[in-house]
Scaffold this motif. Sequence first.
Motif, PDB file in Angstrom:
ATOM      1  N   UNK A  73      15.671   1.740  -4.015  1.00  0.00           N
ATOM      2  CA  UNK A  73      16.367   0.464  -3.912  1.00  0.00           C
ATOM      3  C   UNK A  73      16.581   0.118  -2.462  1.00  0.00           C
ATOM      4  N   UNK A  74      16.784  -1.152  -2.198  1.00  0.00           N
ATOM      5  CA  UNK A  74      17.034  -1.580  -0.829  1.00  0.00           C
ATOM      6  C   UNK A  74      18.362  -1.029  -0.340  1.00  0.00           C
ATOM      7  N   UNK A  75      18.438  -0.729   0.982  1.00  0.00           N
ATOM      8  CA  UNK A  75      19.745  -0.459   1.539  1.00  0.00           C
ATOM      9  C   UNK A  75      20.266  -1.755   2.150  1.00  0.00           C
ATOM     10  N   UNK A  76      21.462  -1.745   2.716  1.00  0.00           N
ATOM     11  CA  UNK A  76      22.090  -2.975   3.171  1.00  0.00           C
ATOM     12  C   UNK A  76      21.878  -3.257   4.649  1.00  0.00           C
ATOM     13  N   UNK A  77      21.074  -2.429   5.314  1.00  0.00           N
ATOM     14  CA  UNK A  77      20.890  -2.620   6.749  1.00  0.00           C
ATOM     15  C   UNK A  77      19.986  -3.810   7.022  1.00  0.00           C
ATOM     16  N   UNK A  78      20.192  -4.442   8.172  1.00  0.00           N
ATOM     17  CA  UNK A  78      19.342  -5.559   8.564  1.00  0.00           C
ATOM     18  C   UNK A  78      18.069  -5.023   9.177  1.00  0.00           C
ATOM     19  N   UNK A  79      17.055  -5.870   9.277  1.00  0.00           N
ATOM     20  CA  UNK A  79      15.812  -5.472   9.910  1.00  0.00           C
ATOM     21  C   UNK A  79      16.080  -5.211  11.384  1.00  0.00           C
ATOM     22  N   UNK A  80      15.629  -4.058  11.874  1.00  0.00           N
ATOM     23  CA  UNK A  80      15.866  -3.664  13.252  1.00  0.00           C
ATOM     24  C   UNK A  80      14.550  -3.411  13.961  1.00  0.00           C
ATOM     25  N   UNK A  81      14.636  -3.184  15.275  1.00  0.00           N
ATOM     26  CA  UNK A  81      13.443  -2.839  16.040  1.00  0.00           C
ATOM     27  C   UNK A  81      12.783  -1.607  15.462  1.00  0.00           C
ATOM     28  N   UNK A  82      13.575  -0.714  14.892  1.00  0.00           N
ATOM     29  CA  UNK A  82      13.058   0.562  14.438  1.00  0.00           C
ATOM     30  C   UNK A  82      12.454   0.491  13.058  1.00  0.00           C
ATOM     31  N   UNK A  83      12.462  -0.697  12.437  1.00  0.00           N
ATOM     32  CA  UNK A  83      11.851  -0.843  11.131  1.00  0.00           C
ATOM     33  C   UNK A  83      10.356  -1.059  11.270  1.00  0.00           C
TER      34      UNK A  83
ATOM     35  N   UNK B 286      -4.030 -11.938  -9.111  1.00  0.00           N
ATOM     36  CA  UNK B 286      -4.225 -13.372  -8.918  1.00  0.00           C
ATOM     37  C   UNK B 286      -5.451 -13.855  -9.673  1.00  0.00           C
ATOM     38  N   UNK B 287      -5.639 -15.164  -9.687  1.00  0.00           N
ATOM     39  CA  UNK B 287      -6.801 -15.738 -10.357  1.00  0.00           C
ATOM     40  C   UNK B 287      -8.103 -15.355  -9.661  1.00  0.00           C
ATOM     41  N   UNK B 288      -7.980 -14.905  -8.400  1.00  0.00           N
ATOM     42  CA  UNK B 288      -9.161 -14.452  -7.658  1.00  0.00           C
ATOM     43  C   UNK B 288      -9.436 -12.967  -7.868  1.00  0.00           C
ATOM     44  N   UNK B 289      -8.584 -12.322  -8.675  1.00  0.00           N
ATOM     45  CA  UNK B 289      -8.782 -10.908  -8.939  1.00  0.00           C
ATOM     46  C   UNK B 289      -8.163  -9.995  -7.908  1.00  0.00           C
ATOM     47  N   UNK B 290      -7.293 -10.541  -7.062  1.00  0.00           N
ATOM     48  CA  UNK B 290      -6.626  -9.756  -6.024  1.00  0.00           C
ATOM     49  C   UNK B 290      -5.265  -9.305  -6.529  1.00  0.00           C
ATOM     50  N   UNK B 291      -4.950  -8.041  -6.328  1.00  0.00           N
ATOM     51  CA  UNK B 291      -3.640  -7.521  -6.707  1.00  0.00           C
ATOM     52  C   UNK B 291      -2.680  -7.795  -5.550  1.00  0.00           C
ATOM     53  N   UNK B 292      -1.873  -8.818  -5.693  1.00  0.00           N
ATOM     54  CA  UNK B 292      -0.935  -9.216  -4.651  1.00  0.00           C
ATOM     55  C   UNK B 292       0.424  -8.561  -4.859  1.00  0.00           C
ATOM     56  N   UNK B 293       1.000  -8.071  -3.777  1.00  0.00           N
ATOM     57  CA  UNK B 293       2.352  -7.516  -3.842  1.00  0.00           C
ATOM     58  C   UNK B 293       3.339  -8.673  -3.962  1.00  0.00           C
ATOM     59  N   UNK B 294       4.217  -8.604  -4.969  1.00  0.00           N
ATOM     60  CA  UNK B 294       5.195  -9.673  -5.193  1.00  0.00           C
ATOM     61  C   UNK B 294       6.613  -9.237  -4.845  1.00  0.00           C
ATOM     62  N   UNK B 295       6.906  -7.954  -4.976  1.00  0.00           N
ATOM     63  CA  UNK B 295       8.234  -7.411  -4.678  1.00  0.00           C
ATOM     64  C   UNK B 295       8.095  -6.001  -4.138  1.00  0.00           C
ATOM     65  N   UNK B 296       9.048  -5.622  -3.316  1.00  0.00           N
ATOM     66  CA  UNK B 296       9.071  -4.255  -2.800  1.00  0.00           C
ATOM     67  C   UNK B 296      10.511  -3.843  -2.527  1.00  0.00           C
ATOM     68  N   UNK B 297      10.825  -2.594  -2.841  1.00  0.00           N
ATOM     69  CA  UNK B 297      12.152  -2.050  -2.566  1.00  0.00           C
ATOM     70  C   UNK B 297      11.987  -0.690  -1.915  1.00  0.00           C
ATOM     71  N   UNK B 298      12.919  -0.332  -1.033  1.00  0.00           N
ATOM     72  CA  UNK B 298      12.808   0.930  -0.307  1.00  0.00           C
ATOM     73  C   UNK B 298      14.079   1.748  -0.391  1.00  0.00           C
TER      74      UNK B 298
END
Length: 220
Positions: A27-37, A199-211
């Motif tokens: 699951x996502x943590x609550x930290x903001x995106x940082x330089x170290x991400x 997708x309709x082009x046959x590409x597996x697109x990432x729609x969501x991600x959690x870390x």
Amino acid sequence: MNRRRPTLLAALTLTAAAALTLSACGSDDDSAVKDSDKIAGADTGGETSVSPSPSASDADGRPKIELSSDAKNVFDYEKTGDAAKDAVLADSTLSVNSVDEAIFKGSTDTKALGFYNTESALSDSITYALGYINKKNTWVGETRYFDYKVNLVEDDQAYVTYCSDESKSFIKNKKTDKVKKTPTTADSYVLYNTKLAKSTKGVWQTTDIASNRGSEACQP
């Protein structure tokens, strides 16, 4: 700190079928995106996949992805033997790679970014990449992705989990050329859960991600 893939992305809700198949759910943590991400990406190949040098576009119209010569992404997984699942894995890695390309090129207006990502994954990836771009940052070193698990729940829907080892990749400032060397900690290892749609082009697109940074499931 080491580079980190962003944790500001939308939380991923796994279906019951996916949860039964996948070994862990981050699951996502609550930290903001940082330089170290960080975000990094890939290519496919033999049983073990390693990110390539700049490559030409595929015959099917897929955009080429170019990474910096001083940054390497290693994708350590074995093909499943199932053509559909292997296609999911391949496009999952290319999704990640497309975000790194945006960082290296200093622009989110790249063909690959919107080709392999959509919905919240695309908007969050753009926001993340701009965090690097606006600060004149990039990254160097090597990131390894491993322990891949894929679940094809429908003909056009899949889930992929994997870990990353970011202990050897570091922030670099373009203006000063300084590399921010940082020690390895438990947070250098991250568990990811991703959702993909075909997708309709046959590409597996990432729609969501959690870390889940520092996940015990990914520790050495």
